[in-house]
Enzyme design. Structure first.
Site, PDB file in Angstrom:
ATOM      1  N   CYS A 104       0.834  -1.208   0.000  1.00  0.00           N
ATOM      2  CA  CYS A 104       0.000   0.000   0.000  1.00  0.00           C
ATOM      3  C   CYS A 104       0.867   1.256   0.000  1.00  0.00           C
ATOM      4  CB  CYS A 104      -0.904   0.008   1.226  1.00  0.00           C
ATOM      5  SG  CYS A 104      -1.779  -1.543   1.497  1.00  0.00           S
TER       6      CYS A 104
HETATM    7  C1  BEZ Z   1       1.113  -4.984   2.149  1.00  0.00           C
HETATM    8  O1  BEZ Z   1       0.535  -3.977   1.738  1.00  0.00           O
HETATM    9  O2  BEZ Z   1       2.197  -5.328   1.692  1.00  0.00           O
HETATM   10  C2  BEZ Z   1       0.494  -5.792   3.225  1.00  0.00           C
HETATM   11  C3  BEZ Z   1      -0.839  -5.637   3.484  1.00  0.00           C
HETATM   12  C4  BEZ Z   1      -1.411  -6.394   4.489  1.00  0.00           C
HETATM   13  C5  BEZ Z   1      -0.652  -7.252   5.209  1.00  0.00           C
HETATM   14  C6  BEZ Z   1       0.693  -7.391   4.948  1.00  0.00           C
HETATM   15  C7  BEZ Z   1       1.270  -6.658   3.951  1.00  0.00           C
END
Ligand code: BEZ
Length: 180
Positions: free
Chosen positions: A55
């Site tokens: 994200c």
């Molecule tokens: C990520 O955006 O990489 C992510 C999202 C949720 C859990 C772990 C990683």
């Protein structure tokens, strides 16, 4: 969610208020779904958590960079929503130097639950969070839907692609050409 109206909820946001002295010049401001969606065509994207790697490295900064291109396709606003409170969402937007994308705190998860997108992420110690999705929302109605595959509780992976800004922009452009 295609063709459906987004749920009406009240979001507890924190906004800067210059009349407040001291190190934390912010106050609560309630904003409803109507405040965000009424009379506008927007991109809404939802993700599992502020500050998480995909994200923060791709999805939020890429939407930010592509804002003008979305505007050229008739998009008025881009909203990033997550099951995080207003303090976390504001801190994330500040850390990312976000100026174009507006963050929406869905701390209680009410909006996400009513969208049918709430999933357990207890395997990561996150509790209930949002499955990753994007949508084009016109005057509160979902016109296009971009949900990552494999919707499930405690998913071992974090699918990302369908709800990327690049994919959504491509589909918006294709829909425009088809409609012409
Ligand atoms: C990520 O955006 O990489 C992510 C999202 C949720 C859990 C772990 C990683």
């Amino acid at each position: 969610m295609l063709g459906k109206k987004v749920p009406f909820v009240t979001f507890r946001t924190r906004v800067r208020d210059g009349s407040i002295e001291g190190p934390n010049p912010f106050r609560w401001e309630d904003k409803t779904s109507d405040d965000y969606f009424k009379g506008k065509t927007v991109v809404l994207f939802s993700l599992p958590g502020a500050f998480t790697p995909t994200c923060s490295t791709f999805q939020l900064p890429d939407f930010e960079k592509l804002f003008e291109e979305f505007k050229a396709e008739g998009i008025d606003e881009i909203y990033c929503i997550s099951v995080n409170d207003a303090f976390v969402m504001n801190a994330w937007a500040k850390a990312q130097d976000v100026r174009n994308v507006k963050v929406i705190p869905d701390g209680s998860g009410e909006f996400t639950r009513k969208m049918g997108m709430l999933v357990a992420k207890d395997n990561l110690g996150f509790g209930m969070r949002s499955w990753r999705y994007g949508a084009i929302v016109n005057d509160g109605v979902v016109e296009q839907w971009f949900e990552e595959e494999g919707f499930s509780d405690n998913c071992e992976s974090d699918p990302y692609g369908i709800s990327s800004p690049q994919n959504i922009l491509e589909k918006l452009r294709a829909a425009k050409i088809e409609a012409a």
